[in-house]
Design an enzyme around this catalytic site. Structure first.
Site, PDB file in Angstrom:
ATOM      1  N   SER A  50      20.518  18.823 -17.812  1.00 25.24           N
ATOM      2  CA  SER A  50      19.995  20.328 -18.228  1.00 25.24           C
ATOM      3  C   SER A  50      18.111  20.090 -16.980  1.00 25.24           C
ATOM      4  O   SER A  50      18.414  19.427 -17.286  1.00 25.24           O
ATOM      5  CB  SER A  50      18.729  20.784 -19.662  1.00 25.24           C
ATOM      6  OG  SER A  50      18.644  19.552 -19.665  1.00 25.24           O
ATOM      7  N   ASP A  82      23.551  21.766 -16.215  1.00 23.11           N
ATOM      8  CA  ASP A  82      23.869  23.230 -17.132  1.00 23.11           C
ATOM      9  C   ASP A  82      22.338  23.776 -17.272  1.00 23.11           C
ATOM     10  O   ASP A  82      21.279  23.593 -16.439  1.00 23.11           O
ATOM     11  CB  ASP A  82      23.132  22.448 -18.660  1.00 23.11           C
ATOM     12  CG  ASP A  82      24.629  22.835 -19.586  1.00 23.11           C
ATOM     13  OD1 ASP A  82      24.299  23.698 -19.523  1.00 23.11           O
ATOM     14  OD2 ASP A  82      23.810  22.112 -20.649  1.00 23.11           O
ATOM     15  N   HIS A  83      22.763  24.999 -16.996  1.00 25.53           N
ATOM     16  CA  HIS A  83      21.447  26.757 -16.669  1.00 25.53           C
ATOM     17  C   HIS A  83      20.590  25.993 -15.532  1.00 25.53           C
ATOM     18  O   HIS A  83      19.608  26.476 -16.168  1.00 25.53           O
ATOM     19  CB  HIS A  83      21.238  25.742 -18.002  1.00 25.53           C
ATOM     20  CG  HIS A  83      21.768  26.719 -19.066  1.00 25.53           C
ATOM     21  ND1 HIS A  83      22.142  28.174 -19.526  1.00 25.53           N
ATOM     22  CD2 HIS A  83      22.705  26.104 -20.417  1.00 25.53           C
ATOM     23  CE1 HIS A  83      23.223  28.110 -20.748  1.00 25.53           C
ATOM     24  NE2 HIS A  83      23.235  27.006 -21.259  1.00 25.53           N
ATOM     25  N   ALA A 215      28.706  25.135 -28.109  1.00 25.26           N
ATOM     26  CA  ALA A 215      29.394  24.720 -29.238  1.00 25.26           C
ATOM     27  C   ALA A 215      29.221  23.856 -29.690  1.00 25.26           C
ATOM     28  O   ALA A 215      30.739  22.900 -30.344  1.00 25.26           O
ATOM     29  CB  ALA A 215      31.002  25.161 -28.600  1.00 25.26           C
ATOM     30  N   ILE A 257      28.651  19.956 -25.936  1.00 26.76           N
ATOM     31  CA  ILE A 257      28.196  20.199 -26.372  1.00 26.76           C
ATOM     32  C   ILE A 257      27.284  19.469 -26.749  1.00 26.76           C
ATOM     33  O   ILE A 257      26.684  18.330 -25.754  1.00 26.76           O
ATOM     34  CB  ILE A 257      29.296  18.677 -26.719  1.00 26.76           C
ATOM     35  CG1 ILE A 257      30.540  20.172 -27.877  1.00 26.76           C
ATOM     36  CG2 ILE A 257      28.981  18.092 -28.567  1.00 26.76           C
ATOM     37  CD1 ILE A 257      31.746  18.984 -27.776  1.00 26.76           C
TER      38      ILE A 257
END
Ligand SMILES: [Zn+2]
Length: 311
Positions: A50, A82-83, A215, A257
């Site tokens: 991230s 991520d993102h 999740a 995760i």
């Protein structure tokens, strides 16, 4: 083996009715715990970073740690952003050796989301990198971004065909009731996922890989260990693993995760420090955290994702 994209992984996962775990990494111990677990179980793997992890560890440290893991483990590994909040961070990761990026335009209008996503896809594909987009908005806390549940929204299935066709994305994250962070549901609340939306999306996008964020299942075992070893974590409830197993058998090819890894690492470190209050060798307690991360990832691969032996 060099880093791979997720194209081949997702094709096999879609056909095989399983999902590939995308685990967030921040430091050497998490990279080692995750990759050793996947290596021993011969599972394909996505390691994701991230913006917060990049800020914490530094892009080059994370890249080199993952490259070291490739030398040690004979499995396909993709390195994913991520993102990604904008074109600039996506470009920086594409130029900096990542094989996959997410452009998260879910806070924008559909038209603006398509615009920024298409721009990232054009650049990424020219460099051989793949792109994940997002439609719908998850509640919860991800790094510095907090989305209140009233501002979250399920994915509208009637937007997915246009979004995928006009952007050219390689995979799509959708919102069906998962959320970021460890506190997904209040105690007493019944966790629910909108499988009807997932089914409708996959009907409209046959063969297309779907991604689930937020999740983690928030193992009560780890919550208890943290609470019993001086931690003040309040009771947390995640997504039940049978729901995630069901999703993994469908068009969902990537399951993210992060919170579960944080809980496992923290439980391991806390228990080790509590058991030996005079210890001051960081290797002793970091080793315990790494071991718990490895145990957790093995559990996810065999009991939730179904990706063991698929490398
Ligand atoms: Zn996410």
């Amino acid at each position: 083996m060099a880093l791979v994209t997720t194209t081949e992984m997702f094709r096999k996962a879609y056909e095989g009715g399983y999902a590939v775990g995308a685990f967030n990494v921040n430091n050497m111990e998490s990279v080692q715990g995750i990759t050793e677990a996947a290596g021993e179980l011969k599972s394909p793997l996505i390691l994701q970073v991230s913006a917060g992890a990049r800020k914490y560890a530094g892009h080059i440290y994370l890249l080199k740690l993952v490259e070291a893991a490739l030398v040690e483990n004979d499995i396909p590994i993709a390195l994913h952003l991520d993102h990604g909040a904008d074109f600039a961070i996506c470009k920086s990761c594409i130029d900096g050796g990542f094989t996959s990026v997410m452009i998260d335009g879910s806070r924008f209008s559909l038209e603006e989301n398509i615009e920024v996503t298409r721009r990232v896809v054009e650049y990424a594909h020219s460099k051989g990198t793949v792109v994940e987009g997002e439609l719908g908005r998850l509640a919860g806390v991800e790094d510095d971004v907090k989305v209140n549940s009233e501002d979250s929204s399920y994915t509208h299935p009637d937007e997915v065909e246009e979004f995928v066709a006009r952007t050219g994305v390689d995979s799509l994250a959708i919102a069906i009731g998962t959320s970021h962070g460890a506190f997904k549901f209040r105690p007493g609340q019944k966790p629910q996922l909108r499988f009807d939306i997932l089914e409708e999306v996959s009907r409209r996008l046959p063969g297309f890989p779907i991604v689930l964020h937020g999740a983690s299942s928030v193992s009560q075992e780890y919550v208890k260990i943290i609470q019993e070893n001086g931690g003040q974590l309040k009771d947390a409830i995640g997504i039940p693993e049978d729901m995630l197993r069901k999703a993994a058998r469908s068009a969902v090819c990537k399951i993210n995760i992060d919170s579960d890894l944080r809980l496992a690492m923290t439980a391991g470190v806390r228990a080790a420090l509590f058991a030996a209050p005079s210890a001051f060798d960081p290797r002793e307690y970091l080793k315990a955290g790494r071991a718990d991360v490895k145990t957790l990832v093995k559990h996810k691969i065999t009991e939730v994702l179904g990706s063991a032996g698929m490398a």
